[in-house]
Every structure is written in C-alpha cells, then in structure tokens.
Design an enzyme around this catalytic site. Structure first.
Site, short mmCIF file in Angstrom:
data_model
loop_
_atom_site.label_atom_id
_atom_site.label_comp_id
_atom_site.label_asym_id
_atom_site.label_seq_id
_atom_site.Cartn_x
_atom_site.Cartn_y
_atom_site.Cartn_z
N TYR A 140 -5.82 8.26 -5.50
CA TYR A 140 -4.71 7.39 -5.11
C TYR A 140 -4.87 6.96 -3.65
CZ TYR A 140 0.12 6.04 -3.97
OH TYR A 140 1.24 5.36 -3.54
N LYS A 166 -5.35 3.19 -1.81
CA LYS A 166 -4.42 2.72 -0.80
C LYS A 166 -5.12 2.45 0.54
CE LYS A 166 -0.88 2.68 -3.49
NZ LYS A 166 -0.23 1.41 -3.87
N SER A 206 0.86 -1.18 0.00
CA SER A 206 0.00 0.00 0.00
C SER A 206 0.90 1.23 0.00
CB SER A 206 -0.93 -0.03 1.23
OG SER A 206 -1.79 1.07 1.23
#
Length: 305
Positions: A165, A169, A151
């Site tokens: 993004y 994650k 991650s």
C-alpha cells in the site's frame, strides 16, 4: 471559486471499498453545494445510483447537471477515455478532476498474496494514472483546471503491515509532482491530497485484517471523519495548494518531507526551510515509538510460543 455561473464538471473517483460513502462522496456533496456540475465514477452501478441521489439533494440551483459513470478505471484505457469524453461533451468543460480511488489490504509482505498485490497496484496507481491521462490533454487545451491525486500520509512514511500500500502511495506522490511540472505552464494545477486515517467503510473493512502492530501504530494518531477530509481537499484544491491534509501530523509531514514538491506560498516555503530540521527530530521520535511497538509485539508472540 466554483459557482453557479461556472460550467464545472467534477469527476469523483470513488474508493473501490465503500464506494457509496467515504471521502469521494463527501467531496461530491460539497461540490454540489457550491453549484458545480458533478459526475461521479465507480464500478458498482447500484451504489453509484444511490450516491448520486444524495449528491443531487445538495444542489445549489436547478441548472446543475449530475451524472454517474460505471467504469473500471484500471481496465481498457480506450473504454475509460471514451466514457470521459462522452461525459465532458454532455456536462461541459472540465474544471476539476478528483482521483479518489484507493484500497488497502493489510499484512506483512510475505502474508499478502500476489493477487492482492496486483489489486492494490491496479486500484491505487493504475486507475489514477489512466483516469488522469484520459482528461489531462482536455484541461491543457482549455488552459485551466485542477487535478487532485489522492494519496495518503503513507506516501511520506512506510508503516508496518502496509508495505505494498505504501509503495503505491509513494508512487502517487512522484506522479503528482511530475504531473504538476508538466501541466503548470498550461494553467492546470495539481493538488496532492494526503488524508490521514479516515473513518470510512473502507477503513473499517481494512482494520479487520490489520496486524496488531499496524492497529497500535494507527491508534497513535487521530481518526478523522470523511466530511472533514473531503471539505479540506476541495478547499485546498480551489485555493490552488499542492499539498492538502488535515491534522497536526499531516501538516508536520508536509513540512518535514517537502523535498522538491511545489510550494504554494512564501510562508509555506519559509516554514519548510526553517522548521524542517526541528520537525525531523519529531519524526525520528515517532519512528522510535513505532519501532518499539513492533518489537514488543514480536517479543509477546515469542513468549506465547
């Protein structure tokens, strides 16, 4: 510990940007040095061939096996599954599986195109889920092995210009925690790798289009080398740790944002219990600094107009 007597297959899922370098390749190089059989996976075949030659050059003994797979991990699941099954049949029982596919396209939410949103979701999230699904039953059946979900520290804090993004994650953290609960009674461990900003070709490419706010926030933390990060991920995985990160900020975040994540040792648990409150104050200070940067950039733009 992986050694020459272990029939170890390591599947490294490269970052889509910079597939011939970066964290994934560094882990593959470190794995080859300790005697593992190594399979690397990406889409770009020419980069795979080049990377595989480098990995072979680090082998510990002549009995090691090396292989590459060119496959779109976010594509047809049956194709992914077939490729992995064939690799396991050729290379031997799967000991360690490392997901390291990822990319960032920077910009505020309104600036990021729908195509780029789907590209990040597919690369960062879908590819990891599909790849892991393709091998998890094999590991559970064997009764041993480790799975790494790579991650980012962005799974602990949302950052300006990285909204989509960060969403992917954050999702990977939830995936890793749930997967750990599903697999631990079968002898399979899960490690959540949380690399900070790392000096890879992908990072350099991402930085070209970063908003000024994102760049300034990034500059408040140290930039690490992929070799440092790769070595730490491999070592933490072999040690059976759930969290893997490097640097002061990373360790601080794993303590202050532990939530219901698995703990590896009583020392880690004690640190989370007794240091969480203090570290929360520190994270609030960082949040204040980041908000100050964002506000200043907004004011500067308004003055220029």
């Amino acid at each position: 510990m992986v050694d020459g007597s272990a029939v170890a297959v390591i599947l490294i899922l490269y970052k889509v940007t910079g597939g011939s370098s970066g964290i994934g390749k560094c882990i593959a190089l470190e794995a080859a040095k300790i005697g593992a059989n190594v399979t690397i996976v990406a889409r770009n075949e020419s980069r795979l061939l080049s990377a595989l030659e480098e990995v072979k050059g680090q082998c510990l003994n002549n009995e090691q096996k090396f292989k590459y797979l060119s496959v779109d991990l976010a594509g047809d699941y049956n194709v992914v599954k077939t490729n992995f099954n064939n690799a396991i049949s050729e290379m031997g029982p799967l000991y360690l599986f490392i997901n390291c596919a990822g990319m960032a396209i920077c910009g505020t939410l309104e600036e990021v195109s729908t195509n780029d949103i789907m590209k990040m979701i597919n690369t960062n999230l879908i590819s990891t889920i599909q790849a892991t699904k393709a091998i998890v039953n094999e590991m559970k059946h064997n009764g041993f092995g480790s799975i790494v979900i790579t991650s980012s520290l962005a799974s602990f804090c949302g950052i300006y210009g990285l909204s989509v993004y960060s969403a992917t994650k954050f999702a990977l953290r939830g995936f890793a925690e749930a997967l750990s609960m599903e697999t631990k009674n079968f002898g399979v461990k899960v490690t959540l790798a949380l690399p900070p900003d790392t000096d890879t070709p992908g990072y350099a490419n991402e930085s070209k289009d970063k908003p000024l706010e994102t760049l300034l926030i990034s500059e408040t933390a140290k930039l690490f080398t992929p070799e440092e990060v790769g070595r730490q991920i491999l070592q933490d995985t072999l040690d059976g740790r759930f969290f893997s990160t490097v640097g002061l900020e990373g360790h601080m975040m794993t303590i202050s944002c532990a939530g219901m994540a698995p703990y590896t040792s009583y020392l880690e648990l004690i640190s989370q219990v007794f240091c969480g409150g203090i570290l929360r104050l520190i994270t609030v200070y960082y949040q204040y600094l980041f908000d100050k940067i964002v506000k200043k950039c907004k004011l500067d733009r308004e003055q220029k107009k």
